[in-house]
Structures are given as C-alpha cells and as structure tokens.
Design a protein around this motif. Sequence first.
Motif, short mmCIF file in Angstrom:
data_model
loop_
_atom_site.label_atom_id
_atom_site.label_comp_id
_atom_site.label_asym_id
_atom_site.label_seq_id
_atom_site.Cartn_x
_atom_site.Cartn_y
_atom_site.Cartn_z
N ASP A 42 0.83 -1.21 0.00
CA ASP A 42 0.00 0.00 0.00
C ASP A 42 0.87 1.26 0.00
O ASP A 42 0.54 2.25 -0.69
CB ASP A 42 -0.92 0.01 1.22
CG ASP A 42 -2.01 -1.06 1.14
OD1 ASP A 42 -2.20 -1.65 0.06
OD2 ASP A 42 -2.64 -1.32 2.18
N PHE A 43 1.95 1.24 0.75
CA PHE A 43 2.87 2.38 0.81
C PHE A 43 3.47 2.66 -0.56
O PHE A 43 3.49 3.81 -1.02
CB PHE A 43 3.98 2.09 1.82
CG PHE A 43 5.22 2.92 1.65
CD1 PHE A 43 5.21 4.28 1.90
CD2 PHE A 43 6.41 2.33 1.24
CE1 PHE A 43 6.36 5.05 1.74
CE2 PHE A 43 7.56 3.09 1.08
CZ PHE A 43 7.53 4.45 1.33
N ILE A 44 3.93 1.64 -1.23
CA ILE A 44 4.56 1.81 -2.54
C ILE A 44 3.55 2.35 -3.55
O ILE A 44 3.88 3.20 -4.38
CB ILE A 44 5.17 0.49 -3.03
CG1 ILE A 44 6.38 0.11 -2.14
CG2 ILE A 44 5.60 0.57 -4.48
CD1 ILE A 44 6.94 -1.26 -2.41
N ALA A 45 2.31 1.89 -3.45
CA ALA A 45 1.29 2.27 -4.42
C ALA A 45 0.69 3.65 -4.16
O ALA A 45 0.06 4.22 -5.05
CB ALA A 45 0.18 1.23 -4.44
N ASN A 46 0.88 4.19 -2.97
CA ASN A 46 0.24 5.45 -2.60
C ASN A 46 1.10 6.65 -3.03
O ASN A 46 2.17 6.90 -2.46
CB ASN A 46 0.03 5.50 -1.08
CG ASN A 46 -0.83 6.67 -0.64
OD1 ASN A 46 -0.93 7.68 -1.34
ND2 ASN A 46 -1.44 6.56 0.52
N PRO A 47 0.65 7.43 -4.00
CA PRO A 47 1.46 8.55 -4.49
C PRO A 47 1.61 9.68 -3.49
O PRO A 47 2.47 10.55 -3.65
CB PRO A 47 0.69 9.01 -5.74
CG PRO A 47 -0.72 8.60 -5.48
CD PRO A 47 -0.64 7.31 -4.72
#
Length: 259
Positions: A42-47
């Motif tokens: 989720d962290f990686i995907a959250n801009p």
Amino acid sequence: MNYQTIVTSAENAILTITINRPDKLNALNKTVLEELAQVIDDFIANPELKAALLTGSGEKAFIAGADIAEFTRLDAAAGTALAQKGQALFARIENAPKPVIAAVNGFALGGGCELAMACHFRIASENAKFGQPEVNLGLLPGYGGTQRLTRLIGKGRALELLLAGTMIDAVTAFNYGLVNRVVPQAGLLAEARSILAVINTKAPLAVAACIEAANLADAPGKTGYEKEAESFGKLIATGDAREGITAFMEKRKAEFRGS
C-alpha cells in the motif's frame, strides 16, 4: 486499514509503521509478516507517501526476533517456504522505490535484525542491540541475514556474529557500519523523520534511481554501472532534471514534481 499487529500513521508524506506486539517484544509471526506485506504494498502504491519509517512498539525492542513457538510445527518443506516468503517480503522493502528507514529502539535480533537490514538504512537509539542468534537454536538466519549482514559489515565480522550468535551494542554497530547514526532514545523518531524530510525535498525519480542502482552495487559484472548510466540518461530528459538544473543556475530552490 486496521491491523492486529501493526499501527500506521502518516504525516508530511512520511508513513510511520510500528510493529505493535510489545508483550512479545514485537516478535515476528505469520500475522506480522502478512500485515507488513500489505502495508508495504500500500505504501509503494500510494502517491501521497514519499517515505516510510519502520520501528517497534515500546522502549525495549525494535523486533526481538521471530516467534519461535511457530517453528515447532515446521518440517523441511515448510521451513524452506517460510524462509522464501520472508526473503521475498524483505526484498520488496529493500527494492522499494521510496526510502524506508529503520528506527531501531532496543533489541533487533534474528528476524528483527534482518528486517532492519532490509531497510535502506538504520538509525539506532543508544540502547539498541543487534544480533543474529539463530545458531543458538541450531539454525541460521532465513530472511536474508547471512547475505545482507556480510555486505554491510564485511565477511569476517559477519561470520563472527553469525557463528557465535552474540549481540553488539549500538556504538559497535555504528563503528561496523551497520547503522548510520546513534541517538538518544527520546529523539530517535524525530531524528529519523528529520532525515526523511530532507530526502522528501529531492526529486522522487532520482531518489528511486539511486536506490535501484545502489542495490546493484554487489551484483556480479557491471550491472550496477550499466543501470547507473541508463538511469542517468533517462533522468536527464525529465522535467525534474530540467527544473533542478535551472534552479541551480538561477540560485533558487528547485520544486520537483516527480516527472
């Protein structure tokens, strides 16, 4: 999202991830690993998030190791599968295109030390302790510890810790190059956030490229050099590079947009 074993909070584009099992010294178990995998994805995907800080709940431990009770049910095939799953998760952290740093507060042993080493770098409190004591259980580290510890502190020092199963304190870890800074425990999270705040002012694409190239430094051949040259060429054609160069020439602060 609510988790059983992890607490998260976000401020100023920094995600704080806290392993929250203080009664078990934040030991890694199946649930922690599964939830941490979800948090990282989720962290990686959250801009809106530019960086992450990983720590443990309480003052005694970052993560004091794995939940050993779970090992009693494992046979050879299950043990291999567990190690492979942990390695895949820790590699996901290591290769994240945004910085993930460990704020180590207390014991970082076994899987906890391995998780800290999977982060891009480590800040330690004065009471931190590091070690890979798996040999005391008749085992070896399974989540990449033999490899990352050797790369970070050298083969001789790594083998001494791996074979003797002993711990080192924060100052020794700093002298070995295992941690970047040692600070009073009360200021640990503030120090980590301060570093990330500086990184967050830089061009996101350049930050990601630095992480990717640095992770190839120990690869055989010229892979890292090739990636560096390739990334340099890609970055120089970006809007952020044009902004950075122009800002430098105009003696002003650059305003990066990640493009």
